[in-house]
Design a protein around this motif. Structure first.
Motif, mmCIF file in Angstrom:
data_model
loop_
_atom_site.group_PDB
_atom_site.id
_atom_site.type_symbol
_atom_site.label_atom_id
_atom_site.label_comp_id
_atom_site.label_asym_id
_atom_site.label_seq_id
_atom_site.Cartn_x
_atom_site.Cartn_y
_atom_site.Cartn_z
ATOM 1 N N THR A 7 0.826 -1.192 0.000
ATOM 2 C CA THR A 7 0.000 0.000 0.000
ATOM 3 C C THR A 7 0.871 1.256 0.000
ATOM 4 O OG1 THR A 7 -0.007 -0.116 2.380
ATOM 5 C CG2 THR A 7 -1.900 -1.069 1.256
ATOM 6 N N GLY A 8 2.178 1.082 0.078
ATOM 7 C CA GLY A 8 3.082 2.226 0.156
ATOM 8 C C GLY A 8 3.182 2.804 1.556
ATOM 9 N N LYS A 9 2.521 2.119 2.510
ATOM 10 C CA LYS A 9 2.506 2.612 3.882
ATOM 11 C C LYS A 9 3.797 2.233 4.603
ATOM 12 C CE LYS A 9 -1.798 1.416 5.125
ATOM 13 N NZ LYS A 9 -2.745 0.759 6.017
ATOM 14 N N ALA A 10 4.464 3.229 5.121
ATOM 15 C CA ALA A 10 5.662 2.957 5.917
ATOM 16 C C ALA A 10 5.475 3.538 7.312
ATOM 17 C CB ALA A 10 6.891 3.572 5.253
ATOM 18 N N LEU A 11 6.094 2.876 8.273
ATOM 19 C CA LEU A 11 6.102 3.376 9.642
ATOM 20 C C LEU A 11 7.523 3.846 9.936
ATOM 21 C CD1 LEU A 11 4.766 3.748 12.438
ATOM 22 C CD2 LEU A 11 5.396 1.369 12.947
ATOM 23 N N PHE A 12 7.662 5.148 10.173
ATOM 24 C CA PHE A 12 8.958 5.723 10.545
ATOM 25 C C PHE A 12 8.978 5.901 12.056
ATOM 26 C CE2 PHE A 12 11.098 7.000 6.585
ATOM 27 C CZ PHE A 12 10.080 6.830 5.664
ATOM 28 N N LEU A 13 10.001 5.356 12.681
ATOM 29 C CA LEU A 13 10.107 5.436 14.136
ATOM 30 C C LEU A 13 11.370 6.182 14.534
ATOM 31 C CD1 LEU A 13 9.366 1.679 14.987
ATOM 32 C CD2 LEU A 13 7.758 3.590 15.241
ATOM 33 N N ASP A 14 11.216 7.127 15.435
ATOM 34 C CA ASP A 14 12.370 7.682 16.120
ATOM 35 C C ASP A 14 12.889 6.568 17.041
ATOM 36 O OD1 ASP A 14 14.144 9.516 17.427
ATOM 37 O OD2 ASP A 14 12.647 9.712 19.026
ATOM 38 N N ARG A 15 14.136 6.663 17.468
ATOM 39 C CA ARG A 15 14.676 5.595 18.314
ATOM 40 C C ARG A 15 14.601 5.961 19.809
ATOM 41 N NH1 ARG A 15 20.945 4.062 18.698
ATOM 42 N NH2 ARG A 15 20.639 5.305 20.571
ATOM 43 N N ASP A 126 4.961 5.714 0.131
ATOM 44 C CA ASP A 126 4.066 6.825 -0.147
ATOM 45 C C ASP A 126 3.941 7.623 1.162
ATOM 46 O OD1 ASP A 126 1.977 8.534 -0.623
ATOM 47 O OD2 ASP A 126 0.643 7.008 -1.480
ATOM 48 N N PHE A 127 4.596 8.778 1.201
ATOM 49 C CA PHE A 127 4.632 9.537 2.459
ATOM 50 C C PHE A 127 3.230 9.948 2.921
ATOM 51 C CE2 PHE A 127 9.120 10.454 1.118
ATOM 52 C CZ PHE A 127 9.727 9.828 2.198
ATOM 53 N N ASP A 128 2.352 10.219 1.971
ATOM 54 C CA ASP A 128 0.990 10.629 2.344
ATOM 55 C C ASP A 128 0.262 9.535 3.127
ATOM 56 O OD1 ASP A 128 1.336 13.015 1.104
ATOM 57 O OD2 ASP A 128 0.324 12.453 -0.754
ATOM 58 N N ARG A 129 0.678 8.298 2.935
ATOM 59 C CA ARG A 129 0.030 7.186 3.624
ATOM 60 C C ARG A 129 0.876 6.672 4.784
ATOM 61 N NH1 ARG A 129 -2.676 2.884 0.091
ATOM 62 N NH2 ARG A 129 -4.143 3.158 1.791
ATOM 63 N N SER A 130 1.988 7.329 5.045
ATOM 64 C CA SER A 130 2.933 6.848 6.050
ATOM 65 C C SER A 130 2.804 7.621 7.348
ATOM 66 C CB SER A 130 4.362 6.940 5.502
ATOM 67 O OG SER A 130 4.488 6.115 4.357
ATOM 68 N N VAL A 131 3.407 7.052 8.379
ATOM 69 C CA VAL A 131 3.255 7.585 9.731
ATOM 70 C C VAL A 131 4.630 7.794 10.357
ATOM 71 C CG1 VAL A 131 2.280 7.114 12.023
ATOM 72 C CG2 VAL A 131 1.080 6.290 9.982
ATOM 73 N N MET A 132 4.816 8.953 11.000
ATOM 74 C CA MET A 132 6.039 9.225 11.759
ATOM 75 C C MET A 132 5.712 9.249 13.240
ATOM 76 S SD MET A 132 9.253 9.937 11.960
ATOM 77 C CE MET A 132 10.144 10.233 13.518
ATOM 78 N N VAL A 133 6.434 8.438 14.013
ATOM 79 C CA VAL A 133 6.216 8.361 15.456
ATOM 80 C C VAL A 133 7.472 8.851 16.175
ATOM 81 C CG1 VAL A 133 5.729 6.836 17.405
ATOM 82 C CG2 VAL A 133 4.690 6.360 15.175
ATOM 83 N N GLY A 134 7.319 9.866 17.011
ATOM 84 C CA GLY A 134 8.486 10.375 17.729
ATOM 85 C C GLY A 134 8.109 11.015 19.046
#
Ligand SMILES: [Mg+2]
Length: 181
Positions: A7-15, A126-134
């Motif tokens: 789906t182009g969905k990525a989960l970006f996680l801060d460490r 796809d950044f529009d479908r992705s999530v950044m958690v920090g």
């Protein structure tokens, strides 16, 4: 969210402060100093089927300051990924920025460099479908700069809430009350 793949969905996680405990006023320089936050390993395993890619993006100016080497950091991340894998999770790649904050045109969050590196490695993102958690404003601004949904991890209500679209206590809370819903 659905479990559908591709789906182009990525989960970006801060460490630091999201996956492991932050060391106030210091850097995690060795694997011995790396301490997973409670529930994180279980949450990473549960999150895995919901995203095409799970990536870590971390500012590590301890390298720029000479407090640790690239090899020290690589060793920490090798161990981190191994433990996560053993508990059913998977990190596709870890991106770090060793630059000093004082350096002009650095790759640190909130600048989008690490996101661009990830997109080069995994063009399906796809950044529009992705999530950044920090857990800091820098993380949230990084996510916003790239057009992602932004999630704040805050053990107690913090000042960053203005920048976050949603706020959760920890990764498990994020899984249960956002992703799984
Ligand atoms: Mg952090």
């Amino acid at each position: 969210m659905t479990k559908k793949k591709k789906t182009g969905k990525a989960l970006f996680l801060d460490r630091d402060g999201v996956i492991n405990r932050r060391l106030p006023g210091d850097y995690v320089k060795t694997w011995k100093e790396f301490d997973f936050l409670p529930g994180t390993l279980r949450a990473l395993g549960l999150l895995r089927p919901y995203f095409d890619r799970i990536l870590v993006v971390t500012n590590q100016q301890g390298i720029g300051k000479g407090k640790m080497t690239e090899a020290d950091l690589a060793n920490i991340h090798r161990n981190m990924k191994k433990v996560i894998r053993k508990s059913g999770g998977h990190i596709d790649r870890v991106y770090h920025c060793p630059d000093l904050e004082s350096r002009q045109a650095n790759c640190r969050k909130p600048n989008p460099d690490m996101g661009k590196w990830a997109k080069a490695d995994f063009p399906e993102i796809d950044f529009d479908r992705s999530v950044m958690v920090g857990d800091t404003d820098m993380d949230l601004l990084f996510g916003k700069n790239l057009g992602m949904t932004t999630i704040l991890i805050a053990a107690s209500p913090a000042g960053s809430k203005d920048l976050a679209e949603h706020s959760f206590r920890d990764l498990m809370d994020f899984y249960l009350n956002f992703v799984k819903k």
